[in-house]
Design an enzyme around this catalytic site. Structure first.
Site, PDB file in Angstrom:
ATOM      1  N   LYS A   1     -35.609  -1.709  63.839  1.00 16.27           N
ATOM      2  CA  LYS A   1     -35.021  -0.459  64.344  1.00 16.27           C
ATOM      3  C   LYS A   1     -33.504  -0.380  64.126  1.00 16.27           C
ATOM      4  O   LYS A   1     -32.970   0.664  63.772  1.00 16.27           O
ATOM      5  CB  LYS A   1     -35.333  -0.271  65.827  1.00 16.27           C
TER       6      LYS A   1
ATOM      7  N   ALA B   1     -32.362  -3.017  80.262  1.00 13.72           N
ATOM      8  CA  ALA B   1     -31.367  -2.419  79.372  1.00 13.72           C
ATOM      9  C   ALA B   1     -31.517  -2.989  77.970  1.00 13.72           C
ATOM     10  O   ALA B   1     -30.550  -3.135  77.237  1.00 13.72           O
ATOM     11  CB  ALA B   1     -29.959  -2.678  79.918  1.00 13.72           C
ATOM     12  N   GLY B   2     -32.768  -3.304  77.598  1.00 11.11           N
ATOM     13  CA  GLY B   2     -33.054  -3.708  76.224  1.00 11.11           C
ATOM     14  C   GLY B   2     -33.207  -2.459  75.365  1.00 11.11           C
ATOM     15  O   GLY B   2     -32.685  -1.390  75.715  1.00 11.11           O
TER      16      GLY B   2
ATOM     17  N   GLY C   1     -47.524   3.043  81.016  1.00  8.77           N
ATOM     18  CA  GLY C   1     -46.765   3.044  79.760  1.00  8.77           C
ATOM     19  C   GLY C   1     -47.420   3.793  78.604  1.00  8.77           C
ATOM     20  O   GLY C   1     -46.780   4.008  77.574  1.00  8.77           O
TER      21      GLY C   1
ATOM     22  N   ASN D   1     -36.391   4.765  65.237  1.00  6.91           N
ATOM     23  CA  ASN D   1     -37.831   4.428  65.213  1.00  6.91           C
ATOM     24  C   ASN D   1     -38.642   5.396  64.354  1.00  6.91           C
ATOM     25  O   ASN D   1     -39.861   5.280  64.295  1.00  6.91           O
ATOM     26  CB  ASN D   1     -38.408   4.360  66.634  1.00  6.91           C
TER      27      ASN D   1
ATOM     28  N   TYR E   1     -47.754  -1.341  78.875  1.00  6.20           N
ATOM     29  CA  TYR E   1     -49.130  -0.821  78.835  1.00  6.20           C
ATOM     30  C   TYR E   1     -50.169  -1.920  78.640  1.00  6.20           C
ATOM     31  O   TYR E   1     -51.354  -1.641  78.513  1.00  6.20           O
ATOM     32  CB  TYR E   1     -49.281   0.283  77.770  1.00  6.20           C
TER      33      TYR E   1
ATOM     34  N   LYS F   1     -25.218  -5.730  79.277  1.00  2.00           N
ATOM     35  CA  LYS F   1     -26.187  -4.791  78.699  1.00  2.00           C
ATOM     36  C   LYS F   1     -26.399  -3.597  79.631  1.00  2.00           C
ATOM     37  O   LYS F   1     -26.611  -2.480  79.180  1.00  2.00           O
ATOM     38  CB  LYS F   1     -27.518  -5.500  78.449  1.00  2.00           C
TER      39      LYS F   1
ATOM     40  N   THR G   1     -40.861  -0.172  63.829  1.00  3.16           N
ATOM     41  CA  THR G   1     -40.921  -0.999  65.030  1.00  3.16           C
ATOM     42  C   THR G   1     -40.184  -2.312  64.787  1.00  3.16           C
ATOM     43  O   THR G   1     -39.548  -2.500  63.740  1.00  3.16           O
ATOM     44  CB  THR G   1     -42.388  -1.161  65.505  1.00  3.16           C
TER      45      THR G   1
ATOM     46  N   ASP H   1     -38.138   7.485  71.218  1.00  2.00           N
ATOM     47  CA  ASP H   1     -38.584   6.681  72.370  1.00  2.00           C
ATOM     48  C   ASP H   1     -38.210   7.298  73.722  1.00  2.00           C
ATOM     49  O   ASP H   1     -39.066   7.545  74.563  1.00  2.00           O
ATOM     50  CB  ASP H   1     -38.006   5.262  72.283  1.00  2.00           C
TER      51      ASP H   1
HETATM   52  P1  NAP Z   1     -36.174  -6.001  74.968  1.00  2.00           P
HETATM   53  O1  NAP Z   1     -35.215  -5.259  74.124  1.00  2.00           O
HETATM   54  O2  NAP Z   1     -36.548  -7.394  74.622  1.00  2.00           O
HETATM   55  O3  NAP Z   1     -35.624  -5.981  76.487  1.00  2.00           O
HETATM   56  C1  NAP Z   1     -36.268  -6.713  77.490  1.00  2.00           C
HETATM   57  C2  NAP Z   1     -35.718  -6.298  78.856  1.00  2.00           C
HETATM   58  O4  NAP Z   1     -36.443  -7.014  79.862  1.00  2.00           O
HETATM   59  C3  NAP Z   1     -34.240  -6.635  79.048  1.00  2.00           C
HETATM   60  O5  NAP Z   1     -33.672  -5.689  79.911  1.00  2.00           O
HETATM   61  C4  NAP Z   1     -34.327  -8.008  79.737  1.00  2.00           C
HETATM   62  O6  NAP Z   1     -33.197  -8.331  80.512  1.00  2.00           O
HETATM   63  C5  NAP Z   1     -35.509  -7.792  80.634  1.00  2.00           C
HETATM   64  N1  NAP Z   1     -36.136  -9.043  81.027  1.00  2.00           N
HETATM   65  C6  NAP Z   1     -36.898  -9.852  80.264  1.00  2.00           C
HETATM   66  N2  NAP Z   1     -37.310 -10.917  80.977  1.00  2.00           N
HETATM   67  C7  NAP Z   1     -36.774 -10.779  82.214  1.00  2.00           C
HETATM   68  C8  NAP Z   1     -36.842 -11.557  83.418  1.00  2.00           C
HETATM   69  N3  NAP Z   1     -37.548 -12.688  83.474  1.00  2.00           N
HETATM   70  N4  NAP Z   1     -36.196 -11.105  84.515  1.00  2.00           N
HETATM   71  C9  NAP Z   1     -35.494  -9.929  84.454  1.00  2.00           C
HETATM   72  N5  NAP Z   1     -35.386  -9.160  83.360  1.00  2.00           N
HETATM   73  C10 NAP Z   1     -36.033  -9.581  82.248  1.00  2.00           C
HETATM   74  O7  NAP Z   1     -37.585  -5.219  75.067  1.00  2.00           O
HETATM   75  P2  NAP Z   1     -37.811  -3.645  75.019  1.00  2.00           P
HETATM   76  O8  NAP Z   1     -38.174  -3.241  73.650  1.00  2.00           O
HETATM   77  O9  NAP Z   1     -36.677  -2.978  75.711  1.00  2.00           O
HETATM   78  O10 NAP Z   1     -39.154  -3.510  75.886  1.00  2.00           O
HETATM   79  C11 NAP Z   1     -39.122  -3.685  77.289  1.00  2.00           C
HETATM   80  C12 NAP Z   1     -40.515  -3.394  77.858  1.00  2.00           C
HETATM   81  O11 NAP Z   1     -40.869  -2.031  77.609  1.00  2.00           O
HETATM   82  C13 NAP Z   1     -41.617  -4.230  77.208  1.00  2.00           C
HETATM   83  O12 NAP Z   1     -42.535  -4.577  78.207  1.00  2.00           O
HETATM   84  C14 NAP Z   1     -42.266  -3.296  76.218  1.00  2.00           C
HETATM   85  O13 NAP Z   1     -43.628  -3.572  76.014  1.00  2.00           O
HETATM   86  C15 NAP Z   1     -42.116  -1.955  76.939  1.00  2.00           C
HETATM   87  N6  NAP Z   1     -42.053  -0.829  76.005  1.00  2.00           N
HETATM   88  C16 NAP Z   1     -42.971   0.163  76.159  1.00  2.00           C
HETATM   89  C17 NAP Z   1     -42.918   1.258  75.325  1.00  2.00           C
HETATM   90  C18 NAP Z   1     -43.920   2.368  75.508  1.00  2.00           C
HETATM   91  O14 NAP Z   1     -44.034   3.213  74.617  1.00  2.00           O
HETATM   92  N7  NAP Z   1     -44.620   2.403  76.603  1.00  2.00           N
HETATM   93  C19 NAP Z   1     -41.938   1.355  74.325  1.00  2.00           C
HETATM   94  C20 NAP Z   1     -41.009   0.308  74.207  1.00  2.00           C
HETATM   95  C21 NAP Z   1     -41.082  -0.780  75.063  1.00  2.00           C
HETATM   96  P3  NAP Z   1     -31.910  -9.090  79.860  1.00  2.00           P
HETATM   97  O15 NAP Z   1     -31.199  -8.029  79.061  1.00  2.00           O
HETATM   98  O16 NAP Z   1     -31.150  -9.556  81.016  1.00  2.00           O
HETATM   99  O17 NAP Z   1     -32.474 -10.183  78.992  1.00  2.00           O
END
Ligand code: NAP
Length: 285
Positions: free
Chosen positions: A79, A141-142, A248, A100, A227, A169, A75, A116
């Site tokens: 990664k 698109a993170g 989630g 992962n 989640y 992104k 994690t 994932d």
């Molecule tokens: P990350 O790499 O930090 O990406 C964050 C994403 O959220 C980017 O697309 C970012 O946009 C966007 N964002 C953040 N703040 C924003 C705002 N104020 N307005 C608009 N867009 C915003 O995080 P990640 O690992 O991809 O995770 C994203 C979410 O998925 C988290 O909530 C995480 O808990 C969840 N998740 C869940 C699982 C599961 O198994 N259920 C697994 C992984 C992640 P920019 O690129 O423009 O900054």
């Protein structure tokens, strides 16, 4: 008896150890999910959390072979670096540059997987949400968004429209969805069959929405990867507007189920893992 005591009561000289590496990692629900699966199947395995600083990552990976570990989940923040360090990265790991899951190979090397995106698709299948020919709108698109885009690109989905604050992104994620991806805007939401929120907007107690929920229609499916909370403001509003929803926990459990199969070589007890995740989430709140 607490679950942790039950798990340790089963430890023997033959116990195989698997775990998760990350920093921070103490909050991880993975030990609860994996250990519940081992207990359910009566496997002499134990899954623990290893707090690993970036400077110790390479030696932590070498310990998989040295200590005979059964596998590692990976994690944040490791990664991307692990994707470079493994000997045999999967197609998804090569495309994403993110790994992962680390699995020891018989020759002493390490295979790298990314479960994932496929975990999300497995959870949709489990919920009988059919993606075939469907128009998917992906917000975010993170790391999570990219892995989902790549997995949808290998599925039979009709189109994947990526919306993200940072357009560069979004372009990268859309390219990962080989042939079916394009960058979109919130205007694309009206025609979506399935909307997936992979942004962090709505996490915790923010009460925030990734887009105006008034744009949702009753025939749409809304999936939120968040989640914590399990019912996000988006999912709450989507239910009120007659949409079908998925939270989630599905992705969290099904990506772990793929890791379980890679580590232990057995089918994962999904219902047990889902129950363990739900209970771990409740006790963390
Ligand atoms: P990350 O790499 O930090 O990406 C964050 C994403 O959220 C980017 O697309 C970012 O946009 C966007 N964002 C953040 N703040 C924003 C705002 N104020 N307005 C608009 N867009 C915003 O995080 P990640 O690992 O991809 O995770 C994203 C979410 O998925 C988290 O909530 C995480 O808990 C969840 N998740 C869940 C699982 C599961 O198994 N259920 C697994 C992984 C992640 P920019 O690129 O423009 O900054």
């Amino acid at each position: 008896m607490p679950l942790a005591c039950l798990a340790s009561a089963m430890v023997s000289g033959n116990t195989r150890v698997a775990g998760v590496i990350g920093q921070p990692v103490r909050h991880s629900m993975s030990p609860a999910i994996h250990n519940a699966a081992y207990r359910e199947l009566g496997l002499d395995w134990l899954y623990v959390a290893f707090e690993v600083a970036p400077r110790n990552l390479a030696s932590a990976l070498r310990s998989v072979t040295a200590l005979g570990l059964g596998g590692l989940s990976v994690t944040m923040p490791h990664k991307d670096h692990v994707a470079i360090l493994v000997d045999e990265p999967s197609e998804a790991v090569r495309a994403l540059g993110a790994c992962n899951t680390v699995v020891p190979l018989p020759d002493g090397g390490l295979a790298g997987h990314n479960t994932d995106g496929d975990g999300l698709l497995d959870s949709l299948r489990h919920d009988e949400i059919d993606v075939a020919g469907r128009r998917i709108v992906l917000l975010g698109a993170g790391g999570a968004g990219r892995s989902i885009a790549e997995a949808f690109g290998r599925s039979d989905a009709g189109e994947l429209v990526v919306i993200n604050r940072d357009i560069d992104k979004a372009v990268t994620a859309a390219k990962l969805a080989s042939g079916i991806g394009r960058v979109g805007t919130t205007e694309d939401l009206a025609d979506a069959d399935i909307i997936v929120n992979a942004t962090s907007v709505g996490m915790g107690s923010s009460g925030a929405f990734p887009f105006d929920p008034a744009l949702l229609g009753p025939k749409q499916v809304v999936v939120d990867l968040i989640y914590e909370p399990l019912i996000t403001p988006l999912l709450h509003a989507a239910t009120e507007r007659g949409c079908r929803t998925a939270d989630g926990l599905g992705m969290l459990v099904f990506q772990a189920a793929r890791q379980f199969r890679l580590f232990a070589g057995q089918e994962a007890p999904i219902a047990t893992m889902l129950a363990a995740a739900r209970s771990a989430l409740q006790s963390s709140n």
